[in-house]
Every structure is written in structure tokens, then in C-alpha cells.
Design a protein around this motif. Structure first.
Motif, PDB file in Angstrom:
ATOM      1  N   VAL A 714      -0.698  -2.364  28.056  1.00 59.41           N
ATOM      2  CA  VAL A 714       0.865  -1.377  27.716  1.00 59.41           C
ATOM      3  C   VAL A 714       1.624  -2.534  27.448  1.00 59.41           C
ATOM      4  N   LEU A 715       2.655  -2.442  26.475  1.00 60.18           N
ATOM      5  CA  LEU A 715       3.566  -3.133  26.124  1.00 60.18           C
ATOM      6  C   LEU A 715       4.867  -2.552  25.784  1.00 60.18           C
ATOM      7  N   ALA A 716       5.962  -3.102  26.450  1.00 58.31           N
ATOM      8  CA  ALA A 716       7.137  -2.220  26.762  1.00 58.31           C
ATOM      9  C   ALA A 716       8.176  -3.048  26.066  1.00 58.31           C
ATOM     10  N   VAL A 717       8.765  -2.423  24.972  1.00 57.20           N
ATOM     11  CA  VAL A 717       9.552  -3.629  24.072  1.00 57.20           C
ATOM     12  C   VAL A 717      10.824  -2.499  23.415  1.00 57.20           C
ATOM     13  N   LYS A 718      12.045  -3.025  23.291  1.00 57.24           N
ATOM     14  CA  LYS A 718      12.867  -2.451  22.686  1.00 57.24           C
ATOM     15  C   LYS A 718      12.374  -1.824  21.335  1.00 57.24           C
ATOM     16  N   LEU A 719      12.894  -0.646  21.031  1.00 56.06           N
ATOM     17  CA  LEU A 719      12.435  -0.095  19.742  1.00 56.06           C
ATOM     18  C   LEU A 719      12.838  -0.999  18.553  1.00 56.06           C
ATOM     19  N   GLN A 720      14.055  -1.438  18.524  1.00 56.89           N
ATOM     20  CA  GLN A 720      14.506  -2.414  17.499  1.00 56.89           C
ATOM     21  C   GLN A 720      13.509  -3.629  17.027  1.00 56.89           C
ATOM     22  N   LEU A 721      12.945  -4.039  18.419  1.00 56.81           N
ATOM     23  CA  LEU A 721      12.266  -5.294  18.053  1.00 56.81           C
ATOM     24  C   LEU A 721      10.670  -4.972  17.505  1.00 56.81           C
ATOM     25  N   ALA A 722      10.286  -3.689  17.429  1.00 56.80           N
ATOM     26  CA  ALA A 722       9.179  -3.058  16.723  1.00 56.80           C
ATOM     27  C   ALA A 722       9.532  -3.044  15.431  1.00 56.80           C
ATOM     28  N   PHE A 723      10.612  -2.895  14.822  1.00 59.10           N
ATOM     29  CA  PHE A 723      10.928  -2.651  13.426  1.00 59.10           C
ATOM     30  C   PHE A 723      10.098  -3.919  12.673  1.00 59.10           C
ATOM     31  N   TRP A 725       6.820  -3.705  12.155  1.00 63.03           N
ATOM     32  CA  TRP A 725       5.345  -3.257  12.441  1.00 63.03           C
ATOM     33  C   TRP A 725       4.653  -2.253  11.828  1.00 63.03           C
ATOM     34  N   ARG A 726       4.037  -2.368  10.909  1.00 59.13           N
ATOM     35  CA  ARG A 726       3.366  -1.002  10.195  1.00 59.13           C
ATOM     36  C   ARG A 726       2.348  -0.465  11.213  1.00 59.13           C
ATOM     37  N   GLU A 727       1.621  -1.299  11.778  1.00 57.82           N
ATOM     38  CA  GLU A 727       0.500  -0.594  12.513  1.00 57.82           C
ATOM     39  C   GLU A 727       0.391  -1.021  13.819  1.00 57.82           C
ATOM     40  N   THR A 728       0.030  -0.432  15.046  1.00 55.22           N
ATOM     41  CA  THR A 728      -0.238  -0.441  16.136  1.00 55.22           C
ATOM     42  C   THR A 728      -0.798  -1.784  16.514  1.00 55.22           C
ATOM     43  N   PRO A 729      -0.371  -2.919  17.530  1.00 54.56           N
ATOM     44  CA  PRO A 729      -1.168  -4.035  17.497  1.00 54.56           C
ATOM     45  C   PRO A 729      -2.498  -3.611  18.470  1.00 54.56           C
ATOM     46  N   LYS A 730      -3.551  -4.367  18.350  1.00 54.67           N
ATOM     47  CA  LYS A 730      -4.850  -3.876  18.937  1.00 54.67           C
ATOM     48  C   LYS A 730      -5.333  -5.010  19.649  1.00 54.67           C
ATOM     49  N   VAL A 731      -6.172  -4.930  21.018  1.00 53.96           N
ATOM     50  CA  VAL A 731      -6.783  -5.870  21.696  1.00 53.96           C
ATOM     51  C   VAL A 731      -8.281  -5.651  21.694  1.00 53.96           C
ATOM     52  N   ALA A 732      -9.014  -6.514  22.574  1.00 55.04           N
ATOM     53  CA  ALA A 732     -10.374  -6.571  22.822  1.00 55.04           C
ATOM     54  C   ALA A 732     -11.038  -6.358  21.228  1.00 55.04           C
ATOM     55  N   GLY A 733     -10.645  -7.403  20.427  1.00 56.94           N
ATOM     56  CA  GLY A 733     -11.311  -7.643  19.119  1.00 56.94           C
ATOM     57  C   GLY A 733     -11.018  -6.433  18.288  1.00 56.94           C
ATOM     58  N   GLY A 734      -9.960  -5.826  18.388  1.00 50.77           N
ATOM     59  CA  GLY A 734      -9.442  -4.670  17.524  1.00 50.77           C
ATOM     60  C   GLY A 734     -10.057  -3.119  17.959  1.00 50.77           C
ATOM     61  N   ARG A 735     -10.566  -3.152  19.119  1.00 52.53           N
ATOM     62  CA  ARG A 735     -10.898  -2.097  19.545  1.00 52.53           C
ATOM     63  C   ARG A 735     -10.017  -1.112  20.315  1.00 52.53           C
ATOM     64  N   VAL A 736      -9.119  -1.813  20.983  1.00 53.12           N
ATOM     65  CA  VAL A 736      -8.101  -0.789  21.730  1.00 53.12           C
ATOM     66  C   VAL A 736      -6.718  -1.203  21.341  1.00 53.12           C
ATOM     67  N   PRO A 737      -6.225   0.014  20.808  1.00 53.32           N
ATOM     68  CA  PRO A 737      -4.777  -0.154  20.487  1.00 53.32           C
ATOM     69  C   PRO A 737      -3.811  -0.410  21.697  1.00 53.32           C
ATOM     70  N   VAL A 738      -2.788  -0.938  21.503  1.00 53.39           N
ATOM     71  CA  VAL A 738      -1.852  -1.189  22.609  1.00 53.39           C
ATOM     72  C   VAL A 738      -1.017   0.198  22.905  1.00 53.39           C
ATOM     73  N   LEU A 739      -0.774   0.493  24.005  1.00 56.32           N
ATOM     74  CA  LEU A 739       0.143   1.664  24.292  1.00 56.32           C
ATOM     75  C   LEU A 739       1.691   1.059  24.353  1.00 56.32           C
ATOM     76  N   LEU A 740       2.315   1.353  23.196  1.00 57.66           N
ATOM     77  CA  LEU A 740       3.997   0.887  23.140  1.00 57.66           C
ATOM     78  C   LEU A 740       4.723   1.930  23.866  1.00 57.66           C
ATOM     79  N   HIS A 741       5.496   1.262  24.686  1.00 61.19           N
ATOM     80  CA  HIS A 741       6.625   1.962  25.254  1.00 61.19           C
ATOM     81  C   HIS A 741       8.018   1.310  24.799  1.00 61.19           C
ATOM     82  N   LEU A 742       8.377   2.401  23.836  1.00 59.78           N
ATOM     83  CA  LEU A 742       9.625   1.900  23.003  1.00 59.78           C
ATOM     84  C   LEU A 742      10.750   2.228  23.864  1.00 59.78           C
ATOM     85  N   LEU A 743      11.827   1.170  23.830  1.00 58.70           N
ATOM     86  CA  LEU A 743      12.873   1.293  24.832  1.00 58.70           C
ATOM     87  C   LEU A 743      14.318   1.647  23.922  1.00 58.70           C
ATOM     88  N   SER A 744      15.060   1.971  24.633  1.00 59.40           N
ATOM     89  CA  SER A 744      16.585   2.054  23.956  1.00 59.40           C
ATOM     90  C   SER A 744      17.324   0.459  24.105  1.00 59.40           C
TER      91      SER A 744
END
Length: 787
Positions: A714-723, A725-744
Motif C-alpha cells: 500500500v502506497l499513500a501519496v497525495k493525488l497531485q504527486l501521482a500526476f 503516472w500512466r500505470e500503477t507501479p508494481k512490485v514482486a517482479g511485476g506480479r503485484v500492483p501497489v494499492l494506491l491511497h490517493l490523498l487530498s
């Protein structure tokens, strides 16, 4: 020989014929029909050898011999004699000898061929006493290997004779029909809160008022007999006790018709082995005292139980031997159906040390190869053998010379040990006094008080038993010490008070027992306990007989129970003490300055498993979560790091710190993050930050920490910092997408997604509209995928 016209007389020829044809037979005949007296005299007239009658109780053996001698018009000891422990009346002219089952077991052990004996009558087999069951097994073995000419006749008062006949090789069963009169049954249950003794006394008064004749009352033991006798104020009636502890003269008085009406207060001895003349009414307490072992508390002894239906019927039948009678049962009519059908065989419930010793003397320690009515249970028999090894009576499974000497004494092995070793320590007379008391039991709790009472009672059978026992062993110095003799018999019952002024004592065997009020022993810190029983509803056992002791005596009497060892354990921290014990009793306890490091390590391991001992820093928690994530997704070689897995591999990741630690504080200082890194697999460890990065860089260039604590990144970042990013970042060699908690901009949740590409198209427009209104000074581009 003019035999009385009793029911058994009609089947004497049948019995003799069955024995002549088969060598064994079963005679079923109710009490009072003459089977104990007429049959032996008839067998004597038909054979050249001696007829031996085995009775389960001493009182019954002596009474049977007296009755048979009277039928012949002779004194006891001529044609008919008896031998019981401590009393023998036989001569060279004796043709019929009545003995107890236990005494005959000893004779068979000493000379299995039984020279001069033509027939053995085993009386009252249905009572299933331990000695009688053993005797039957030994005699069958003798018949099978040494004396096929030895005739065995087993008698029983019940019709459940099939198993007995099978044991005797398919023996014929001869049945004698008794002439009985009708017996009316009246139930007289105790009133609410009424003790059974008071109920019996009330029933006796009613029985005397309802009709004529004598009253026979059945009670479980001598104590109850004494209490009921004290309640009966009957100036015109003789109240007579009848139990095994009485002197012979007092026993005879209960077995003879009297000049006045009589109330005979009896134990189970009067159920079937004896005939009490003149009885027209029976009062049955419904209770019996039988051997029991409380295995949980380790307290063998006697327990009071409800009688079986068969025993209740036998007791009632005593009222109808000579005329119509009445039976008063001290329980309600609806309880009758819940009574057990038959009494429990003693071999299933008793402590079996004595049986184990006899079997070892017979060279069959486990009883294999013998024909048993019920074989001895494995657990109790093994416990008995373990005790014998402790007493020096067995070496492995072989009886020792000391064990044979103990068996010859005819006592329980514990008492035999106390007599042998006690005589050497305190003198034969003093040892015999205490052993005779322990064997028979007493009325006082304090051994010394009871000994003084017995010494003053010149009519007590105890005196004759003391003289007999003292003659059996060589004596040592005259140094009376009752507690030492008690402790030699029961070393595991040496007891120490748990706390000042407490009536509860801890015995060396680990059992707690309470001293009753008024015992006279309340100020003793140490006791040698001779008898302790379990009472329903009590948390502890109850001390019934004990002597004052001290630590010095306890160590002297039970040196094999003394141990001194270093006790290193965990009690919130490492506790190291040097403890000296007598069994479960702590004698001394002092701090240990230099405990064994290996035992300290074991104590610390206990602490690690049971308490929050290690300091799990934030860094260590994050590393543990990252490793758990990789193990869950990729499996090996990434290690499991749950509690159980960590404790199973503690040698790999918590050393050398664990072995160097001496207390809780040492473990609390361990760098747990550095310790965990020892579990990283090589060479895969180099990819840890690639596969499960601690931080992820956002398009604006900042690096933010990933939370793996839920098992999902889980990655918690402000929504503006994710501008950007076209795709969700992945870990475990690209197997698992990170769950993004986008904040105000204020850090409050605005959206959650693991699919950024879809979010930008479908979710972002609505979120943008809301945030633009709330945070108008911030830029909210229409195309967030452009950095």
C-alpha cells in the motif's frame, strides 16, 4: 456323622460325584444353606487327605471351623481346625482346616504341591475379593502342572456361575435350593439432612416395634457401627457389634443366640460368610466399604459406595432364613433401579502392589499364562511393580530375596518394608506396634494418641498382632519413633505444612491433604501420614492417621526422594535458583549465582514464546512485513517470518545474541532488524529492494514508503504527486500492483485504486471536480497523465 438337615445335604452326593468325575465343580447355594459347613465334612468322609476351606475373611474362617467342630461334638483343633493370621488351632488329627484366602496363597507359594491336601473348597467366590481371585488362578495353575489329582470346589451364593464353571475347565454346576420364607421390603430413606447413621438407628427402632426376633443391621464400617450403637438407647435389648477388628470373644457373642432380643450391627462379614441366628429383621444402610485408589491424588484406601442389587438381595434374605421376615432399606424405592447389578471385582479397583509381589514370586510378573476371572489391569499392575522396585522387592521384573522375605510376612509390601527396616531402627516391638496400627486403622488422627489408647486396652486384638509381628523380625535398638516407621511405609506421604497456621499439607508425592480440626497435630510443621482419604466435594485429601515428624526424619526415612538441582526457569525474566527438595516439597531455595548458560538459554526461549521480550523497532517491523509479503507471493527461498516460523529457526537469526544473553534486558537490546536480515536468502537477498522496495519514487521525484503490514503493498501519496503516472507501479517482479491511497492536499483520503489507467478515465473527473471546489489554489489538470 450325623449332619443337620440343611438344604445342601440333599446335593452332597451330586457334589462328590462331580468332583470324582471332573476334579472340579461349582456349588451354587444361598447363605445359610450349609455349604460352608456340611460340604467340607462330607468331603472329609470321602477322601483320605486333608480338606482345606478358603474363606475371604478371618472372622468367617474361625466361625466356620467352630461350627463344624460343634457338629462333630469336638473342640476346635481336633478333626476341624483353622488358621488365620495371628491365630491357629490345628493338630496332627485335623482333617478339615479353614484358612483365609491370603494365607492359602502363601502356602501355595511356599509349596505348590500342597502335600497331604486332597481337596480345596473356595468359599464365597462371588464376593470377588482380590486374594480369592489370585488363589483361584494359582490353584488352577497347580492343577494344570503339578497336581491334576487336586480337587477344587468353588462355592457361590449367586446363580451367575457360568464364568466360574468355565474357569474350572467346564466344571459341573450343582445347585442347592434354599428353604426361605417371605421377606417384606420396607423403604426407609433418610430425611432431608439426616445422616445415614441416624437413619439406620431410626429404622432399627421401627424394626423392633414392628415384630419379634433379632435385628441385623448392615453398616459400611466399624466407625459407623460405633456411632449407631451410641444412638441406640435400648435397655431391654442387647446391642452387639460384629466386624473384623473385634476380639474373638466379642465376635462369638454376636454369632450365638442370646437370652434377650438382640440388635447386631455388622459390616459386610454377615452378608454371606456367616449366619447370625434368630434374625427376623434386616436393616440395610445401602452402603459398603471397598478398596479404591484415587489415581489422581495417589491415595489408595477404602471408599464408601452404594451396594449392588445382588448384595442388597443377599442382605434382605438374612431376614427369611428361619421364619417370615422384614427388610428395611435406608434408601427410596425409586433408587433401587439405579443400583449396580453386582459388586465391582476388587481386582479392578484396588491398589495392586501386593498382587504384583505374589505374581513375581510365582515367576509370572504380568500374570500371563494364568487363568483369571478378570485379569489384573495393566496400569495399576505396573504401578504396583514400580512401587515394589522402589521398596527393593523387585529387580526389573524379578523378585529379590528381600521381596520374598517381604511376601513371607503376609503384609502389604509397604507394611512389610516398615516392619523389616523399622525393626532395625527402633526395635522389633515398637515397629510392630506401628505396623499393626497402620494395618488395622485407628480412631484417633494422632498415631501416638492411638498407640497409647491401644496399649491401655488390654482386650484389643492389636496386642496379639503386635506380638506376632515382633516375632517375625530381628530387633534393633530400643528407640521408639512412630513417625519413622510410618514414613518407611509411606515415604511419599511425608508432608509439610503449606503455610503458617494452614491445615493443608503438601505431601512428597505432590498431593495436598488437610488435617481435620481437633486432631491434636495442628502445631506440627511436618507429618508422616499413614492414611489419607478422598472425600467427595473436598479440594484436598483428608489426613486420617499421622505422626509428628521433622525435616531430619523425613530425609532419613526417604533419602531416595531427596534431590538438589539448579532450577532455571522463566517467570517474566530468568529466575535461577538452587533448590533442594523432598519429592514435591521444597526444603531450601536460594539464588544461583552462575547458572548453566544452556539452561538460561532455554528459559529465555520460553520467555520469547510467551512474552513480548524483543524490541521490534519500526525498521524491523517493516522488514518483517516485506519478507512476509515476498514469502506469500513468491514462496521459497524467501523465508516465512510468522511467530512459529521465527521460533523454529531461532538459531539462524537470533544468534549469537541469544546465547550471550543472561536476562530479559539483554534480549530487549537486540537489533531485531539486523537479526532478521540473517534470514535473507543468498543470492536473492540482493533483489530485496527491487522485489519489495521500502520506498517508491513518484513522478515528481519524491520517494515514499510502501506499507506491507496488511500482506498487500500500500502506497499513500497525495493525488497531485501521482500526476504523470500512466500505470500503477508494481512490485514482486511485476506480479503485484501497489494499492494506491490517493490523498487530498490536506492528507485526507480521496480515492483508492490499484488500476491507475482506469482511474484516470473513470474516477478522476469526479474527484477533480470535488477537489477543485475545496482546494481552488491547487492545480487540477484535465489530463493528469502529463507530469
Amino acid at each position: 456323622m450325623n449332619l443337620p438337615d440343611l438344604p445342601v445335604r440333599a446335593v452332597l452326593d451330586d457334589v462328590a460325584g462331580a468332583l470324582a468325575a471332573h476334579g472340579t465343580a461349582v456349588l451354587v447355594a444361598p447363605p445359610g444353606t450349609g455349604k460352608t459347613t456340611l460340604v467340607p465334612l462330607d468331603l472329609m468322609s470321602r477322601t483320605e487327605g486333608r480338606v482345606v476351606v478358603a474363606e475371604p475373611r478371618r472372622l468367617a474362617a474361625r466361625a466356620a471351623a467352630v461350627r463344624m467342630a460343634a457338629l462333630l461334638g469336638e473342640p476346635v483343633g481336633e478333626t476341624v481346625g483353622y488358621s488365620v493370621r495371628g491365630d491357629r488351632k490345628v493338630s496332627q488329627r485335623t482333617r478339615v482346616e479353614v484358612v483365609t484366602s491370603g494365607l492359602l496363597v502363601r502356602r501355595v507359594q511356599n509349596d505348590p504341591e500342597l502335600p497331604g491336601v486332597a481337596a480345596v473348597l473356595l468359599d464365597e467366590c462371588h464376593e470377588r475379593h482380590l486374594d480369592a481371585d489370585l488363589l483361584l488362578a494359582l490353584l488352577l495353575d497347580v492343577r494344570g502342572g503339578l497336581r491334576d489329582d487336586l480337587r477344587l470346589l468353588a462355592t457361590s451364593a449367586t446363580v451367575a456361575s457360568g464364568r466360574l464353571a468355565d474357569l474350572l475347565g467346564g466344571a459341573p454346576v450343582v445347585t442347592a435350593q434354599a428353604r426361605t420364607f417371605p421377606v417384606d421390603t420396607i423403604h426407609v430413606p433418610p430425611a432431608r439432612g439426616e445422616r445415614i447413621e441416624a437413619c439406620v438407628a431410626r429404622a432399627i427402632h421401627r424394626a423392633l416395634a414392628d415384630g419379634d426376633g433379632d435385628v441385623l443391621a448392615f453398616l459400611p464400617g466399624a466407625g459407623e457401627i460405633a456411632r449407631v450403637g451410641a444412638m441406640l438407647d435400648l435397655p431391654e435389648v442387647d446391642v452387639l457389634p460384629l466386624h473384623g477388628r473385634l476380639a474373638p470373644g466379642k465376635q462369638d457373642a454376636a454369632l450365638r443366640p442370646g437370652q434377650r432380643r438382640r440388635v447386631v450391627l455388622a459390616t459386610a462379614v454377615a452378608e454371606s460368610s456367616l449366619t447370625v441366628p434368630g434374625v427376623r429383621a434386616v436393616v440395610d444402610s445401602g452402603q459398603a466399604r471397598v478398596p479404591r485408589v484415587d489415581h489422581r491424588r495417589g491415595l489408595p484406601g477404602l471408599a464408601t459406595v452404594r451396594v449392588s442389587a445382588a448384595v442388597a438381595e443377599q442382605r434382605a434374605g438374612r431376614a427369611g432364613r428361619e421364619a417370615p421376615g422384614r427388610a428395611y432399606r435406608c434408601w427410596s424405592q425409586h433408587e433401587q433401579a439405579s443400583l449396580p447389578a453386582y459388586p465391582e471385582p476388587e481386582i479392578r479397583t484396588a491398589e495392586l502392589a501386593r498382587l504384583a509381589l505374589e505374581l513375581a514370586c510365582w515367576s509370572t510378573p504380568d500374570g500371563a499364562g494364568l487363568s483369571w476371572w478378570d485379569p489384573p489391569p495393566e496400569g495399576p499392575l505396573a504401578a504396583g511393580q514400580a512401587l515394589l522396585r522402589t521398596l527393593g522387592a523387585l529387580d526389573g521384573g524379578t523378585v529379590t530375596s528381600r521381596g520374598r522375605r517381604m511376601a513371607e510376612l503376609g503384609l502389604h509390601p509397604r507394611l512389610a518394608r516398615a516392619l523389616l527396616d523399622g525393626a532395625a531402627e527402633v526395635g522389633a516391638r515398637h515397629a510392630a506396634e506401628v505396623v499393626a496400627l497402620m494395618d488395622a486403622g485407628g480412631t484417633a488422627t494422632d498415631v501416638e494418641t492411638e498407640l497409647r489408647r491401644l496399649r491401655d486396652d488390654r482386650g484389643a486384638r492389636w496386642h496379639a498382632e503386635v506380638r506376632r509381628l515382633a516375632r517375625l523380625v530381628p530387633g534393633g535398638p530400643d528407640a521408639p519413633d512412630p513417625a519413622l516407621v510410618v514414613a518407611l511405609a509411606h515415604p511419599e506421604r511425608l508432608a509439610r505444612r503449606r503455610a503458617p497456621d494452614s491445615p493443608v499439607y503438601l505431601m512428597a508425592g505432590g498431593t495436598a491433604a488437610e488435617l481435620p480440626a481437633g486432631s491434636g497435630l495442628g502445631d506440627a510443621e511436618w507429618l508422616a501420614v499413614a492414611e489419607a482419604t478422598r472425600d467427595p466435594g473436598r479440594a484436598h485429601g483428608v489426613i486420617r492417621l499421622a505422626a509428628r515428624a521433622d525435616e531430619e526424619l523425613a530425609v532419613r526415612a526417604a533419602p531416595n526422594l531427596v534431590s538438589e538441582h539448579d532450577d532455571v526457569s522463566w517467570n517474566g525474566d530468568v529466575v535461577a535458583r538452587r533448590v533442594r527438595r523432598l519429592g514435591a516439597i521444597v526444603l531450601r531455595d536460594r539464588p544461583l549465582r552462575d547458572p548453566d548458560p544452556a539452561r538460561v538459554r532455554e528459559a529465555l526461549l520460553t520467555g520469547l514464546r510467551t512474552g513480548d521480550v524483543l524490541t521490534w523497532t519500526a525498521e524491523a517491523d517493516r522488514l518483517r512485513a516485506r519478507l512476509a509479503f515476498l514469502h506469500g507471493v513468491l514462496g521459497g527461498p524467501w523465508p516465512a517470518v510468522d511467530d512459529e516460523a521465527l521460533w523454529s529457526r531461532v538459531d539462524e537469526w537470533l544468534e549469537p545474541e541469544l546465547s550471550r544473553a543472561r536476562r530479559r534486558a539483554d534480549l530487549a537490546r537486540v537489533d531485531t532488524a539486523a537479526a532478521l536480515r540473517r534470514l535473507l536468502p543468498w543470492p536473492e537477498a540482493g533483489r530485496l529492494d527491487e522485489l519489495a522496495p521500502d520506498r517508491i519514487e513518484v513522478p515528481s521525484g519524491g520517494r515514499f514508503r510502501v506499507d506491507y503490514s496488511t500482506g498487500r503493498p500500500v502506497l499513500a501519496v497525495k493525488l497531485q504527486l501521482a500526476f504523470g503516472w500512466r500505470e500503477t507501479p508494481k512490485v514482486a517482479g511485476g506480479r503485484v500492483p501497489v494499492l494506491l491511497h490517493l490523498l487530498s492536499p490536506a492528507g485526507r483520503p480521496a480515492a483508492v485504486t490499484s488500476d491507475l489507467e482506469s482511474f484516470w478515465v473513470n474516477g478522476y473527473p469526479a474527484v477533480r471536480a470535488e477537489l477543485r471546489g475545496r482546494y481552488p489554489k491547487h492545480a487540477w489538470p484535465a489530463d493528469p497523465q502529463v507530469p
